[in-house]
Design an enzyme around this catalytic site. Structure first.
Site, PDB file in Angstrom:
ATOM      1  N   HIS A 169       1.514  54.430  22.665  1.00  0.00           N
ATOM      2  CA  HIS A 169       2.263  55.586  22.168  1.00  0.00           C
ATOM      3  C   HIS A 169       2.917  55.295  20.817  1.00  0.00           C
ATOM      4  O   HIS A 169       3.247  56.225  20.073  1.00  0.00           O
ATOM      5  CB  HIS A 169       3.305  56.030  23.194  1.00  0.00           C
ATOM      6  CG  HIS A 169       4.521  55.171  23.289  1.00  0.00           C
ATOM      7  ND1 HIS A 169       4.666  54.173  24.230  1.00  0.00           N
ATOM      8  CD2 HIS A 169       5.672  55.157  22.570  1.00  0.00           C
ATOM      9  CE1 HIS A 169       5.834  53.594  24.094  1.00  0.00           C
ATOM     10  NE2 HIS A 169       6.466  54.171  23.087  1.00  0.00           N
ATOM     11  N   ASP A 182      -0.907  52.013  28.284  1.00  0.00           N
ATOM     12  CA  ASP A 182      -0.002  52.105  27.137  1.00  0.00           C
ATOM     13  C   ASP A 182      -0.021  50.827  26.290  1.00  0.00           C
ATOM     14  O   ASP A 182       1.018  50.326  25.850  1.00  0.00           O
ATOM     15  CB  ASP A 182       1.429  52.415  27.589  1.00  0.00           C
ATOM     16  CG  ASP A 182       2.308  52.926  26.444  1.00  0.00           C
ATOM     17  OD1 ASP A 182       1.748  53.463  25.471  1.00  0.00           O
ATOM     18  OD2 ASP A 182       3.538  52.775  26.526  1.00  0.00           O
ATOM     19  N   SER A 213       9.994  49.694  21.936  1.00  0.00           N
ATOM     20  CA  SER A 213       8.653  49.807  22.502  1.00  0.00           C
ATOM     21  C   SER A 213       7.671  48.891  21.784  1.00  0.00           C
ATOM     22  O   SER A 213       7.602  48.874  20.558  1.00  0.00           O
ATOM     23  CB  SER A 213       8.161  51.254  22.409  1.00  0.00           C
ATOM     24  OG  SER A 213       8.859  52.077  23.308  1.00  0.00           O
TER      25      SER A 213
END
Length: 545
Positions: free
Chosen positions: A280, A312, A389
């Site tokens: 993402h 992911d 992230s």
């Protein structure tokens, strides 16, 4: 106290417990009071007596008069309080009084005249009742509500007419982010780039080719070292050189040269320039502009080699050598309660290299829509914020045991962060390096767009996934579905978003056949449901656009 607020005594009933007001114990009648020679004033009634009544009717049971008896007031009116009893607590009273509105007129308690006229209009009847006008504040409120409602209608109309602006190119497997995402929210939960962020200087040019290396060694997982655990300070010093910033710019379809930029974190996986991050973070696309900023603040153009939306995970490649790769450890040697550290860029590159600490809260966590392929996750209370992230979750031996994901952590709960266990994702990472895709993944061969409940209600449709395009090798078209139809269920499960559909596909293998419910002819106004059976294709990177 204003006399107009006083209530008259009931002449047929005395005070309950006596008159509590100040009074004189006198029984003189009005005729015994001396008259003023220069005034034509009518006699004043005794305490408790109304104008025009006899003294006997107006007397209270005690025979007392009102206060200041015997005094007169200029203008023919009685002095304050004279002419009626002052009500005591518990005494009877008329809620509207004998001088209230009666038979279409007002009796004036301030004058003893027999036919008093309205105090509001001396020479005529009561004025007509006026209608209250709406206040300016209320008008403003309704204007605002009207404008907001009109704006929503326009927005939905634009959404229906130009769906490409909302989720252009999104397909059943990749679920790509909109190319017109607002820069205020970054990309897919990443932090938007701020002015003055690191790495805004010169950028080293990128690699040639697609970055795939079929002969790449890939990452290796090491066992837990022997000896004592390190301090957080020593762990940070050893790992920080392997932590990088990742900057993704999505070009805007609605403005020339514009676009949105998000910032996340990455991990150096090899000395020759392979970088790990979240799928993402790169916007679920291989076509976005990527930049990697090392801890030394050197900036490189980067190429997305491949990504896997299901887990992911994404792999990037930069044109660099002699980097400091991270050491990767296994989750199998970890226990609940073990101390861990998270390193990354919370808030973007303005806070690059931040360290947070916590412990392992749980292992092998199953997360909805992210575990359909069997992947489980590490739960930790170490702070994982937007910008973290793609960064490392590290044990106290300076081994990277997980890849932090704020996308998975965004569950609405505080103190619940999740990381992808590297030892379970090593095969995925190595396939992305060698092939750019993960073998065994499925696709439908369509592009789609989410249809939410609000849009469905507005246009008389239904929730689900609107088919935007159908590829030539897709079995969806062969089964009778068309562009504009809405997928509402797959494999017996309701779907309202691309994430729902991706989770179902992740539990299958290529060449499997699944049943799908489609709301057909949705745009014509004659929509109806039908069931089709679709054979799944293998995803060899076709969805990575």
């Amino acid at each position: 106290m204003n006399d107009s607020n006083q209530e008259p005594w009931n002449s047929s009933q005395g005070n309950d417990g006596g008159d509590n007001s100040r009074s004189e114990n006198s029984g003189n009648s009005p005729s015994e009071e001396p008259a003023a020679a220069d005034e034509k004033q009518e006699k004043q009634p005794e305490n408790g007596q109304e104008a025009g009544s006899s003294p006997e009717e107006g007397k209270s049971p005690t025979g007392s008069k009102g206060p200041d008896a015997g005094q007169k007031q200029q203008g023919g009116l009685p002095p304050y309080g004279q002419g009626w009893n002052q009500p005591s607590y518990g005494g009877a009273y008329y809620p509207y009084g004998k001088y209230g509105y009666y038979q279409g007129r007002y009796d004036n308690p301030y004058s003893p005249q027999q036919n008093p006229q309205s105090p509001w209009e001396p020479n005529g009847p009561m004025p007509p009742k006026q209608h209250h006008k709406m206040g300016s504040g209320l008008k403003t409120f309704f204007w605002v509500i009207g404008i907001v409602a009109a704006g929503l209608v326009v927005a939905f109309a634009v959404f229906a007419a130009r769906p490409g602006l909302m989720q252009q190119g999104a397909d059943s497997q990749s679920g790509q982010a909109s190319s017109s995402q607002s820069s205020s929210s970054g990309i897919n939960g990443t932090m938007p780039k701020k002015s003055g962020s690191s790495g805004s200087g010169s950028v080293i040019s990128g690699i040639s080719g697609n970055g795939i290396d079929p002969n790449a060694r890939g990452i290796t997982i090491q066992g837990k070292p022997t000896g004592s655990a390190m301090s957080a300070k020593d762990v940070y010093k050893k790992v920080i050189q392997s932590v990088v910033g990742v900057e993704t710019t999505v070009s805007s379809a609605s403005s020339a040269g514009g676009g949105s930029t998000g910032e996340g974190t990455g991990i150096v996986a090899s000395s020759d320039g392979y970088i790990l991050t979240n799928a993402h973070v790169v916007g679920y696309s291989r076509n976005n502009a990527e930049k990697v900023i090392l801890h030394s603040n050197k900036a490189y153009q980067a190429k997305v080699v491949g990504y896997d939306k299901t887990s992911d995970i994404a792999v990037l490649k930069i044109n660099a050598n002699n980097l400091s790769p991270a050491t990767f450890g296994s989750i199998d040697s970890m226990e609940i309660g073990d101390e861990v550290l998270a390193i990354g860029n919370p808030g973007g590159l303005s806070f690059a290299g931040s360290l947070t600490g916590g412990m392992i809260s749980a292992l092998n966590r199953t997360i909805e829509n992210y575990s359909a392929n069997g992947m489980t996750y590490i739960q930790t209370d170490a702070a994982i914020n937007p910008g973290n992230s793609g960064g490392p979750l590290v044990n106290m031996y300076a081994q990277v045991i997980g890849i932090n994901s704020n996308k998975i952590a965004a569950t609405g709960y505080e103190g619940m962060g999740f990381a992808i266990p590297v030892s379970r994702a090593a095969g995925i990472i190595n396939q992305l390096v060698r092939n750019s895709y993960v073998s065994g993944r499925c696709r439908l061969g369509i592009t789609g767009q989410d249809v939410g409940s609000a849009q469905a209600s507005l246009f008389g449709s239904t929730e689900g996934i609107m088919i935007r395009s159908i590829e030539s090798d897709s079995y969806v078209g062969r089964a009778g579905a068309k562009v504009g139809d809405i997928i509402t269920a797959a494999d017996g499960k309701k779907v309202t978003s691309l994430d729902d559909l991706n989770a179902i596909l992740s539990s299958h293998k290529p060449s499997d056949t699944i049943a799908m419910t489609v709301y057909a002819d949705a745009a014509s106004g004659n929509g109806h449901y039908k069931t089709i059976k679709v054979k799944l294709l293998e995803d060899k990177g076709e969805t990575q656009k």
